[in-house]
Design a protein around this motif. Structure first.
Motif, PDB file in Angstrom:
ATOM      1  N   ILE A   1       0.833  -1.192   0.000  1.00  0.00           N
ATOM      2  CA  ILE A   1       0.000   0.000   0.000  1.00  0.00           C
ATOM      3  C   ILE A   1       0.878   1.257   0.000  1.00  0.00           C
ATOM      4  O   ILE A   1       1.890   1.314   0.670  1.00  0.00           O
ATOM      5  CB  ILE A   1      -0.990   0.038   1.197  1.00  0.00           C
TER       6      ILE A   1
ATOM      7  N   CYS B   1       3.058   2.350  -1.783  1.00  0.00           N
ATOM      8  CA  CYS B   1       4.446   2.290  -2.285  1.00  0.00           C
ATOM      9  C   CYS B   1       4.552   1.645  -3.662  1.00  0.00           C
ATOM     10  O   CYS B   1       5.472   1.957  -4.413  1.00  0.00           O
ATOM     11  CB  CYS B   1       5.331   1.493  -1.310  1.00  0.00           C
TER      12      CYS B   1
ATOM     13  N   ASN C   1      -1.641  -7.277  -6.359  1.00  0.00           N
ATOM     14  CA  ASN C   1      -1.874  -7.819  -5.015  1.00  0.00           C
ATOM     15  C   ASN C   1      -3.231  -7.315  -4.518  1.00  0.00           C
ATOM     16  O   ASN C   1      -3.516  -6.121  -4.584  1.00  0.00           O
ATOM     17  CB  ASN C   1      -0.769  -7.375  -4.048  1.00  0.00           C
TER      18      ASN C   1
ATOM     19  N   GLU D   1       9.442 -11.155  10.561  1.00  0.00           N
ATOM     20  CA  GLU D   1      10.323 -10.005  10.336  1.00  0.00           C
ATOM     21  C   GLU D   1       9.773  -9.010   9.316  1.00  0.00           C
ATOM     22  O   GLU D   1      10.237  -7.887   9.202  1.00  0.00           O
ATOM     23  CB  GLU D   1      11.666 -10.414   9.749  1.00  0.00           C
TER      24      GLU D   1
ATOM     25  N   GLY E   1       7.772  -6.495   6.683  1.00  0.00           N
ATOM     26  CA  GLY E   1       7.092  -5.211   6.780  1.00  0.00           C
ATOM     27  C   GLY E   1       5.620  -5.390   6.448  1.00  0.00           C
ATOM     28  O   GLY E   1       5.241  -6.383   5.837  1.00  0.00           O
ATOM     29  N   GLY E   2       4.808  -4.434   6.841  1.00  0.00           N
ATOM     30  CA  GLY E   2       3.376  -4.495   6.542  1.00  0.00           C
ATOM     31  C   GLY E   2       2.631  -5.295   7.600  1.00  0.00           C
ATOM     32  O   GLY E   2       3.112  -5.458   8.721  1.00  0.00           O
TER      33      GLY E   2
ATOM     34  N   ALA F   1       9.029 -14.971   2.139  1.00  0.00           N
ATOM     35  CA  ALA F   1       9.005 -13.516   2.337  1.00  0.00           C
ATOM     36  C   ALA F   1       9.292 -13.196   3.795  1.00  0.00           C
ATOM     37  O   ALA F   1       9.034 -14.014   4.684  1.00  0.00           O
ATOM     38  CB  ALA F   1       7.649 -12.946   1.941  1.00  0.00           C
TER      39      ALA F   1
ATOM     40  N   GLN G   1       9.760 -13.173  -2.099  1.00  0.00           N
ATOM     41  CA  GLN G   1       8.960 -11.946  -2.223  1.00  0.00           C
ATOM     42  C   GLN G   1       9.609 -10.909  -1.313  1.00  0.00           C
ATOM     43  O   GLN G   1       9.780 -11.138  -0.115  1.00  0.00           O
ATOM     44  CB  GLN G   1       7.506 -12.179  -1.820  1.00  0.00           C
ATOM     45  N   ILE G   2       9.952  -9.791  -1.917  1.00  0.00           N
ATOM     46  CA  ILE G   2      10.679  -8.731  -1.198  1.00  0.00           C
ATOM     47  C   ILE G   2       9.819  -7.472  -1.153  1.00  0.00           C
ATOM     48  O   ILE G   2       9.266  -7.060  -2.178  1.00  0.00           O
ATOM     49  CB  ILE G   2      12.021  -8.448  -1.915  1.00  0.00           C
ATOM     50  N   GLY G   3       9.707  -6.885   0.040  1.00  0.00           N
ATOM     51  CA  GLY G   3       8.930  -5.658   0.170  1.00  0.00           C
ATOM     52  C   GLY G   3       9.816  -4.481   0.533  1.00  0.00           C
ATOM     53  O   GLY G   3      10.113  -3.616  -0.296  1.00  0.00           O
ATOM     54  N   SER G   4      10.280  -4.478   1.790  1.00  0.00           N
ATOM     55  CA  SER G   4      10.994  -3.309   2.338  1.00  0.00           C
ATOM     56  C   SER G   4      12.111  -2.794   1.428  1.00  0.00           C
ATOM     57  O   SER G   4      12.242  -1.592   1.224  1.00  0.00           O
ATOM     58  CB  SER G   4      11.576  -3.661   3.711  1.00  0.00           C
TER      59      SER G   4
ATOM     60  N   VAL H   1      10.917  -0.494  -1.135  1.00  0.00           N
ATOM     61  CA  VAL H   1      10.293   0.780  -0.721  1.00  0.00           C
ATOM     62  C   VAL H   1      11.244   1.946  -0.962  1.00  0.00           C
ATOM     63  O   VAL H   1      10.845   3.041  -1.334  1.00  0.00           O
ATOM     64  CB  VAL H   1       9.867   0.734   0.771  1.00  0.00           C
TER      65      VAL H   1
ATOM     66  N   GLY I   1       9.827  -3.439   7.376  1.00  0.00           N
ATOM     67  CA  GLY I   1      10.314  -4.676   7.976  1.00  0.00           C
ATOM     68  C   GLY I   1      11.599  -4.500   8.771  1.00  0.00           C
ATOM     69  O   GLY I   1      12.268  -3.461   8.689  1.00  0.00           O
TER      70      GLY I   1
HETATM   71  C1  LIG Z   1       5.032  -0.434   3.279  1.00  0.00           C
HETATM   72  C2  LIG Z   1       4.530  -1.835   3.124  1.00  0.00           C
HETATM   73  C3  LIG Z   1       3.226  -2.046   2.699  1.00  0.00           C
HETATM   74  C4  LIG Z   1       2.751  -3.350   2.510  1.00  0.00           C
HETATM   75  N1  LIG Z   1       1.472  -3.542   2.027  1.00  0.00           N
HETATM   76  C5  LIG Z   1       1.051  -4.793   1.723  1.00  0.00           C
HETATM   77  C6  LIG Z   1      -0.207  -4.998   1.084  1.00  0.00           C
HETATM   78  O1  LIG Z   1      -0.936  -4.060   0.761  1.00  0.00           O
HETATM   79  N2  LIG Z   1      -0.577  -6.273   0.822  1.00  0.00           N
HETATM   80  C7  LIG Z   1       0.218  -7.362   1.145  1.00  0.00           C
HETATM   81  O2  LIG Z   1      -0.167  -8.505   0.863  1.00  0.00           O
HETATM   82  N3  LIG Z   1       1.415  -7.177   1.744  1.00  0.00           N
HETATM   83  C8  LIG Z   1       1.853  -5.940   2.011  1.00  0.00           C
HETATM   84  N4  LIG Z   1       3.111  -5.750   2.536  1.00  0.00           N
HETATM   85  C9  LIG Z   1       4.016  -6.929   2.684  1.00  0.00           C
HETATM   86  C10 LIG Z   1       4.879  -7.100   1.413  1.00  0.00           C
HETATM   87  O3  LIG Z   1       4.109  -7.396   0.296  1.00  0.00           O
HETATM   88  C11 LIG Z   1       5.941  -8.206   1.596  1.00  0.00           C
HETATM   89  O4  LIG Z   1       5.358  -9.469   1.719  1.00  0.00           O
HETATM   90  C12 LIG Z   1       6.824  -7.944   2.811  1.00  0.00           C
HETATM   91  O5  LIG Z   1       7.229  -6.605   2.832  1.00  0.00           O
HETATM   92  C13 LIG Z   1       8.033  -8.876   2.783  1.00  0.00           C
HETATM   93  O6  LIG Z   1       8.872  -8.659   3.865  1.00  0.00           O
HETATM   94  P1  LIG Z   1      10.110  -7.608   3.855  1.00  0.00           P
HETATM   95  O7  LIG Z   1       9.506  -6.279   4.088  1.00  0.00           O
HETATM   96  O8  LIG Z   1      10.941  -8.056   5.018  1.00  0.00           O
HETATM   97  O9  LIG Z   1      10.794  -7.738   2.534  1.00  0.00           O
HETATM   98  C14 LIG Z   1       3.595  -4.463   2.767  1.00  0.00           C
HETATM   99  C15 LIG Z   1       4.917  -4.223   3.194  1.00  0.00           C
HETATM  100  C16 LIG Z   1       5.388  -2.941   3.364  1.00  0.00           C
HETATM  101  C17 LIG Z   1       6.811  -2.736   3.788  1.00  0.00           C
END
Ligand SMILES: Cc1cc2nc3c(=O)[nH]c(=O)nc-3n(C[C@H](O)[C@H](O)[C@H](O)COP(=O)(O)O)c2cc1C
Length: 314
Positions: A20, A22, A68, A139, A141-142, A169, A190-193, A196, A279
């Motif tokens: 969300i 990002c 997503n 660990e 994020g989100g 992830a 799957q990488i989030g942080s 960002v 995260g």
């Molecule tokens: C700012 C932010 C927003 C997120 N929003 C969602 C979301 O809308 N839907 C979702 O399934 N996961 C969401 N996540 C989780 C990510 O898709 C992902 O699985 C997660 O960040 C992986 O872990 P990492 O942050 O350690 O890489 C979000 C993560 C972050 C950091």
């Protein structure tokens, strides 16, 4: 060939998690253009915004990309309708029951992946007929699961329980961590942080800079009574802690959270009153890069670490 690369027709088994505020079309298309799989995060989008974002993403890349869909989203029927109308071929669902939409999406020729944080839900996903599972550790994020199972523990347990492809992830921000996830049985990450803080992410620059400054220990899983979310410690986080110390009710916590906190923090850059989701791996992120540079770095590190491990084998 790697089953995740095959499933999505991508070069590298690196998925950019939907996020969300990002992950709009710019980030998703950049990841897909760099050989990974980009996902548009529909959770912060009104239906017509989602349609526009999908259209822009289609123009920006010829490679596969996905959307997503957090299943708790109020406009879910409209979102699903738009995804089908726009011909999106890959959907990652999260935050809800995988049985609700999987069949419908698959009937429209869509590859479906669901995100889980425990073994019980992984099995439920498999029963629901999803094509792959993302197992996300504590660990991450989100929004997270309540179980607090770390990626290191969760991946082998889920791997043992299911037969469909597994994506890891949570806490993966380097090629070394990617190699570790593969060693545990994942076929993709799957990488989030880490994404960002890329140039292409739509996170506010203040939020990006606060991630660069974050050190180990600066995030905490919070709001467990509502929907657990990992927050960067700021003034809003301190208010949550204060309320929780007083054994606040769900209603009191909901009132504090209010509406629009996440947008305020992550999209508008209010580092004091906003909600900042990130995260634990933020402690190791120290530069803003392009998506292409991040993916190239991940692959180089991955190859190096695999080679070194072979050399060091017992
Ligand atoms: C700012 C932010 C927003 C997120 N929003 C969602 C979301 O809308 N839907 C979702 O399934 N996961 C969401 N996540 C989780 C990510 O898709 C992902 O699985 C997660 O960040 C992986 O872990 P990492 O942050 O350690 O890489 C979000 C993560 C972050 C950091």
């Amino acid at each position: 060939m790697n089953t995740i690369n095959q499933l999505f027709n991508i070069k590298y088994p690196i998925i950019q998690g939907g996020m969300i505020w990002c992950s709009g079309w710019k980030l998703a298309s950049a990841v897909s253009n760099a050989g990974g799989l980009g996902l548009i995060g529909s959770g912060s989008m009104y239906p017509e915004i989602l349609r526009e974002q999908i259209k822009k993403c289609k123009q920006a890349t010829n490679n596969p990309f996905g959307v997503n869909v957090p299943l708790l989203y109020p406009n879910i029927e409209e979102h699903i309708k738009i995804i089908i109308e726009e011909g999106v071929k890959i959907v990652f669902t999260s935050a809800g029951n995988p049985k609700t939409w999987t069949n419908h999406l698959k009937q429209h020729g869509i590859t479906v992946v669901h995100v889980v944080s425990n073994v019980k839900f992984a099995l439920k996903c498999q029963e629901a007929g999803v094509d792959a599972i993302v197992a996300e550790g504590f660990e991450a994020g989100g929004h997270n699961g309540k179980e607090e199972t770390t990626t290191l523990v969760l991946i082998p347990l889920v791997k043992k329980a299911i037969t469909i492809p597994l994506i890891a992830a949570g806490g993966i921000g380097s090629g070394n961590a990617m190699a570790a996830a593969f060693a545990l049985g994942a076929k993709g990450v799957q990488i989030g942080s880490r994404f960002v803080t890329t140039e292409e992410s739509s996170a506010h620059i203040n939020f990006k800079n606060s991630i660069l400054e974050a050190k180990e220990g600066d995030t905490q899983l919070s709001l467990k009574q509502l929907t657990p979310v990992r927050l960067l410690k700021n003034s809003f986080y301190e208010k949550v802690v204060e309320l929780e110390k007083k054994c606040a009710s769900v209603e009191e916590l909901s009132n504090l959270l209010g509406r629009g906190r996440a947008k305020k923090g992550m999209f508008e850059g209010d580092l004091i009153e906003g909600e900042l989701e990130i995260g634990q791996v933020s402690g190791g992120i120290n530069k803003i890069q392009t998506v292409k540079a991040v993916i190239e770095e991940l692959i180089t590190e991955y190859n190096e670490v695999i080679k070194n491990m072979e050399n060091n084998y017992l």
